[in-house]
Design an enzyme around this catalytic site. Sequence first.
Site, PDB file in Angstrom:
ATOM      1  N   ALA A 142     -10.583  13.097 -23.662  1.00 42.70           N
ATOM      2  CA  ALA A 142     -11.473  14.035 -24.348  1.00 42.70           C
ATOM      3  C   ALA A 142     -12.181  14.943 -23.340  1.00 42.70           C
ATOM      4  CB  ALA A 142     -12.492  13.254 -25.166  1.00 42.70           C
TER       5      ALA A 142
ATOM      6  N   ILE B  75      -8.302  16.604 -17.820  1.00 46.51           N
ATOM      7  CA  ILE B  75      -6.894  16.284 -17.559  1.00 46.51           C
ATOM      8  C   ILE B  75      -6.808  15.644 -16.176  1.00 46.51           C
ATOM      9  CG2 ILE B  75      -4.543  17.204 -17.426  1.00 46.51           C
ATOM     10  CD1 ILE B  75      -5.340  19.515 -19.163  1.00 46.51           C
ATOM     11  N   VAL B  76      -6.007  14.567 -16.094  1.00 46.02           N
ATOM     12  CA  VAL B  76      -5.860  13.878 -14.807  1.00 46.02           C
ATOM     13  C   VAL B  76      -4.489  14.236 -14.226  1.00 46.02           C
ATOM     14  CG1 VAL B  76      -5.867  11.643 -13.618  1.00 46.02           C
ATOM     15  CG2 VAL B  76      -7.343  11.991 -15.603  1.00 46.02           C
TER      16      VAL B  76
ATOM     17  N   LYS C 264      -9.162  14.488 -11.492  1.00 42.41           N
ATOM     18  CA  LYS C 264      -9.561  14.756 -12.889  1.00 42.41           C
ATOM     19  C   LYS C 264     -10.291  16.094 -12.949  1.00 42.41           C
ATOM     20  CE  LYS C 264     -11.409  12.827 -17.083  1.00 42.41           C
ATOM     21  NZ  LYS C 264     -11.643  11.604 -17.816  1.00 42.41           N
TER      22      LYS C 264
ATOM     23  N   ASP D 228     -15.081   0.914 -23.819  1.00 43.81           N
ATOM     24  CA  ASP D 228     -13.822   1.349 -24.438  1.00 43.81           C
ATOM     25  C   ASP D 228     -12.636   0.591 -23.829  1.00 43.81           C
ATOM     26  OD1 ASP D 228     -12.206   2.778 -26.114  1.00 43.81           O
ATOM     27  OD2 ASP D 228     -12.341   4.665 -25.005  1.00 43.81           O
TER      28      ASP D 228
END
Length: 332
Positions: free
Chosen positions: A37, A40-41, A54, A145
């Site tokens: 979310a 982008i890695v 990242k 998470d």
Amino acid sequence: MMNNTLRNQCNVPPGSVITGKWNGNRYRVLKELGFGANGIVYLAELNGQFAALKLSNNGMSITSEMNILKAFSKVQGSALGPSLLEADDWEKSGIILPFYVMEYIKGDSFLEFIKAKGPSWTGVLMLQLLTSLEVLHDQGWVFGDLKPENLIVTTPAYKVRCIDVGGTTKQGRSIKEFTEFFDRGYWGLGSRKADQQYDLFAAALVMINASYPKRFQKKGDGQKQIMEAVNVKAELRPYKNVIEKAITGRYQNANQMRQDIMGVLSRRSNGTVSSTRQTNKGYTKQKRQTLKNMQPQTRTQAKKKKGGFAETFLLVMIVSLLYAIYLYGQIM
Ligand SMILES: Nc1ncnc2c1ncn2[C@@H]1O[C@H](COP(=O)(O)OP(=O)(O)OP(=O)(O)O)[C@@H](O)[C@H]1O
């Protein structure tokens, strides 16, 4: 889910170079590793070394994730998150995009690993995960998470590493990020307050997910449904008590759950060896009777008996090997 602006702004094709505005390091992008979310890695390379970079358009989330990674790096010998290498900004077409660079963790995602190696690995991997969770909890954090996508099993050491620390929350606060299947609130089995039991609930659901890769949705009584799902799968049944205790919040800490899983694993390996021995005993006795009447088969019988010992020996070797790999992973 990632929004379009983030995707457009942070999209970087392989071969591009990301240059840090402040530190001046030049990272060559090799490929995209994944996205979340908040960014982008990318797999990137600097001076011949791989790193995970990242990139985001959200400075706040990047700073918060970096602070958690920094806190983790102070925990000695921790396998919690990737180590943080540096943080910088990249100026791309007049827009400033913050990024941080971390250790690249090479391996398979938890579910890919189980799919390739088989469900008997679930228990061993859980032992490692629970060791890491205990360290995290002792530092006053909750992972939040916890799900297979956030766990990488490294190769060749077969060690479980947690990635994406974005959901990590201080104990006592509200869970920041969660995924329904692993969330005790979704199953009606507790609150979303960050406590150790929240992570242990998710750890139990990770075990279930290993046997139900497609997951399933809640229908009615959450506890009953989860336990029924456990009963259906032969590989989960030995862990029935562990899973039930974890989903009903009856473990005080990760170590208690770990001890119970250790108990299941050692019973299983003892059981395998002794049942093989029993089978061999019965087989030999029955064959001896037959031998009285069928002398010519003596040599075949002796061979089969040897085969029985070889089988037991092989099993003991496999179990020992699994433990050796596990112990090796613990030491590394
Ligand atoms: N240090 C790393 N080494 C190797 N792969 C990584 C690393 N960090 C992230 N990845 C890969 O990139 C993917 C996306 O990472 P990210 O942290 O953005 O995940 P996410 O869980 O989807 O994030 P978010 O919580 O921001 O939505 C991961 O699922 C993983 O496959």
